[in-house]
Design a protein around this motif. Structure first.
Motif, PDB file in Angstrom:
ATOM      1  N   LYS A  32       0.822  -1.208   0.000  1.00  0.00           N
ATOM      2  CA  LYS A  32       0.000   0.000   0.000  1.00  0.00           C
ATOM      3  C   LYS A  32       0.858   1.261   0.000  1.00  0.00           C
ATOM      4  O   LYS A  32       0.573   2.231  -0.718  1.00  0.00           O
ATOM      5  CB  LYS A  32      -0.940  -0.015   1.200  1.00  0.00           C
ATOM      6  N   ARG A  33       1.913   1.282   0.796  1.00  0.00           N
ATOM      7  CA  ARG A  33       2.744   2.487   0.886  1.00  0.00           C
ATOM      8  C   ARG A  33       3.578   2.704  -0.364  1.00  0.00           C
ATOM      9  O   ARG A  33       3.883   3.839  -0.727  1.00  0.00           O
ATOM     10  CB  ARG A  33       3.653   2.405   2.113  1.00  0.00           C
ATOM     11  N   SER A  34       3.998   1.616  -0.992  1.00  0.00           N
ATOM     12  CA  SER A  34       4.836   1.747  -2.186  1.00  0.00           C
ATOM     13  C   SER A  34       4.014   1.945  -3.453  1.00  0.00           C
ATOM     14  O   SER A  34       4.537   2.396  -4.474  1.00  0.00           O
ATOM     15  CB  SER A  34       5.717   0.507  -2.356  1.00  0.00           C
ATOM     16  N   GLY A  35       2.733   1.572  -3.395  1.00  0.00           N
ATOM     17  CA  GLY A  35       1.878   1.651  -4.571  1.00  0.00           C
ATOM     18  C   GLY A  35       2.044   0.490  -5.524  1.00  0.00           C
ATOM     19  O   GLY A  35       1.426   0.455  -6.599  1.00  0.00           O
ATOM     20  N   MET A  36       2.853  -0.503  -5.151  1.00  0.00           N
ATOM     21  CA  MET A  36       3.087  -1.656  -6.019  1.00  0.00           C
ATOM     22  C   MET A  36       2.051  -2.739  -5.766  1.00  0.00           C
ATOM     23  O   MET A  36       1.593  -2.946  -4.642  1.00  0.00           O
ATOM     24  CB  MET A  36       4.495  -2.217  -5.805  1.00  0.00           C
ATOM     25  N   LYS A  37       1.693  -3.434  -6.844  1.00  0.00           N
ATOM     26  CA  LYS A  37       0.783  -4.568  -6.709  1.00  0.00           C
ATOM     27  C   LYS A  37       1.454  -5.663  -5.877  1.00  0.00           C
ATOM     28  O   LYS A  37       2.664  -5.885  -5.983  1.00  0.00           O
ATOM     29  CB  LYS A  37       0.418  -5.117  -8.084  1.00  0.00           C
ATOM     30  N   LEU A  38       0.636  -6.358  -5.093  1.00  0.00           N
ATOM     31  CA  LEU A  38       1.122  -7.473  -4.276  1.00  0.00           C
ATOM     32  C   LEU A  38       0.341  -8.720  -4.634  1.00  0.00           C
ATOM     33  O   LEU A  38      -0.894  -8.731  -4.591  1.00  0.00           O
ATOM     34  CB  LEU A  38       0.950  -7.170  -2.786  1.00  0.00           C
ATOM     35  N   ARG A  39       1.062  -9.760  -4.974  1.00  0.00           N
ATOM     36  CA  ARG A  39       0.438 -11.076  -5.180  1.00  0.00           C
ATOM     37  C   ARG A  39       0.859 -11.965  -4.018  1.00  0.00           C
ATOM     38  O   ARG A  39       2.035 -12.043  -3.674  1.00  0.00           O
ATOM     39  CB  ARG A  39       0.857 -11.662  -6.534  1.00  0.00           C
ATOM     40  N   ILE A  40      -0.120 -12.614  -3.424  1.00  0.00           N
ATOM     41  CA  ILE A  40       0.068 -13.425  -2.228  1.00  0.00           C
ATOM     42  C   ILE A  40      -0.204 -14.879  -2.579  1.00  0.00           C
ATOM     43  O   ILE A  40      -1.201 -15.191  -3.246  1.00  0.00           O
ATOM     44  CB  ILE A  40      -0.894 -12.983  -1.099  1.00  0.00           C
ATOM     45  N   ALA A  41       0.664 -15.772  -2.138  1.00  0.00           N
ATOM     46  CA  ALA A  41       0.439 -17.206  -2.341  1.00  0.00           C
ATOM     47  C   ALA A  41       0.965 -17.958  -1.130  1.00  0.00           C
ATOM     48  O   ALA A  41       2.015 -17.618  -0.588  1.00  0.00           O
ATOM     49  CB  ALA A  41       1.141 -17.686  -3.610  1.00  0.00           C
TER      50      ALA A  41
END
Length: 450
Positions: free
Chosen positions: A191-200
């Motif tokens: 959220k702070r970096s603005g980058m997408k996060l994919r979780i697995a």
């Protein structure tokens, strides 16, 4: 060399999805087989190996909730130790429980300590510290109260991971989804970096997931890919801009770290446990202390050569290197055992055997004692290095402890008994014109050897 490989039975070996201990056992087993080591794998019935497979239950207990776990864990471990005479080495990956069988067999037992669930299990490791052999999976994970025969870093099948020079625009969290692995911090970094996060990853606690993780999953910036298989894992790792590993405990090792390296993917991890051993900050990723530092480190990920990450994986984290390290550990153990001999009261190890004198360490287990005996051709000097006990020498009867010494003249009637709760160990220096076992005259013996 004949090795009994004792794998856990929570998952199959290798695992279909999650199962880090079983994954390492499988990689090690197959690598040893390629090097000519005769390995019998003790695992679940649905496991696979190019060697011999032996099982007592067809499925892992995490996939069969009807299974009585303690019953089949006990049967699984007992199966190995009942066949101990068939092997030169028993390699235990099953945590502390198999150690309680180790004094019942002559075959040396080496245990890879994959992790301590808590300090409450340490008494078992400490009790069997002197008669078994421990391997750590990182230097940071060594317990100062235990002795180790080696540190062997995990290896992976590097060639099976696709290298990618041009990643996509997402960061990846790949681990168990719990508070200890830092999933909430990974979400905040996204959220702070603005980058997408994919979780697995595997969800061990559904309540935690529903309350703390799912509310943040929007399918756009933050997505959950599920409990994925090996193929999808490699795809995600290969295409990730960076792997985020904000671990909240002193992790013994991080398999996902070196798997990311194999794909060329840098890693940003918190400064805990083995992370500084695995990650060369500024070269294969960044070691950080909190969310703010992780967000800042993402700005510099492009400075990390992805080819460098791959080269580190090839040189330092191959399954072939791991197998060689374990073979060296096995050979060290077998050489050490050549100079040892077991007795009903404990065991001894010969340190030096020269004409006219012999040096041993002798270990007497709690409540045990050597026979009442005398020698006709040698005198002895004992120096206690651990524990406490009582010495009988002719008509004398006195206590000894760590740091005490005793002289045993030729023909003196003597024995020593361990009166403590821990092993009693002393160094014995024997000097004379005949110092073999035949010089012992036993006058009294609780084990029927008079």
């Amino acid at each position: 060399m004949r090795v009994a490989m004792l794998s856990p039975i929570a998952w199959s070996t290798p695992p279909k999805k999650y199962g880090p201990w079983e994954y390492i056992v499988s990689l090690l087993t197959e690598s040893l087989l390629k090097k000519g080591i005769d390995v019998t794998l003790f695992a679940t019935g649905d496991s696979s190996t190019a060697g011999k497979l032996h099982s007592v239950y067809p499925r892992p207990y995490e996939e069969d909730k009807e299974m009585n776990v303690k019953v089949y864990e006990s049967l699984h471990i007992a199966e190995v130790f009942e066949r101990a005479d068939e092997f030169d080495i028993i390699h235990n990956h099953f945590d502390f429980l198999p150690l309680t069988y180790s004094r019942l067999v002559d075959t040396p037992v080496v245990t890879t300590i994959h992790g301590f669930s808590s300090r409450s299990i340490l008494p078992v490791y400490k009790k069997y510290n002197e008669n078994t052999f421990y391997v750590s999976i990182s230097d940071s994970h060594r317990c100062p109260e235990l002795d180790y025969v080696a540190t062997v870093l995990h290896g992976i099948d590097v060639e099976s991971f696709p290298f990618n020079e041009k990643p996509q625009d997402y960061i990846l969290f790949l681990s168990r989804l719990d508070r200890f692995k830092g999933i909430k911090d990974a979400i905040e970094i996204s959220k702070r970096s603005g980058m997408k996060l994919r979780i697995a990853g595997f969800i061990p606690d559904m309540d935690y997931f529903e309350k703390e993780v799912r509310p943040h999953i929007d399918g756009e910036q933050i997505t959950y890919e599920g409990h994925i298989d090996s193929g999808f894992k490699k795809e995600l790792l290969s295409n990730a801009y960076a792997l985020i590993h904000p671990v909240k405990f002193d992790e013994p090792f991080g398999l996902g770290i070196v798997e990311a390296f194999a794909c060329g993917t840098p890693v940003i991890a918190y400064n805990r446990g083995s992370m500084p051993e695995l990650i060369q900050s500024g070269e294969t990723g960044f070691i950080v202390n909190d969310i703010d530092e992780a967000v800042d480190a993402l700005k510099y990920i492009d400075s990390i050569p992805r080819r460098k990450c791959r080269e580190v994986a090839e040189k330092q984290y191959s399954a072939d290197r791991m197998a060689d390290d374990y073979i060296n550990a096995y050979e060290t153990i077998l050489d050490k055992r050549k100079t040892e001999d077991k007795r009903p009261w404990g065991y001894y190890k010969i340190l030096s055997d020269d004409p006219g004198f012999k040096v041993k360490t002798i270990t007497v287990m709690p409540g045990e004692k050597i026979s009442l005996q005398r020698h006709f051709h040698r005198s002895e000097h004992w120096f206690v290095v651990e524990g406490e006990g009582v010495v009988d020498e002719d008509k004398q009867h006195f206590k000894v402890k760590d740091g005490d010494s005793v002289d045993i003249p030729t023909t003196a009637v003597h024995r020593i008994m361990n009166t403590g709760d821990e092993n009693l160990t002393f160094v014995e220096i024997a000097k004379g014109d005949f110092i073999e076992e035949e010089d012992i005259e036993r006058l009294e013996d609780k084990y029927g050897r008079v």
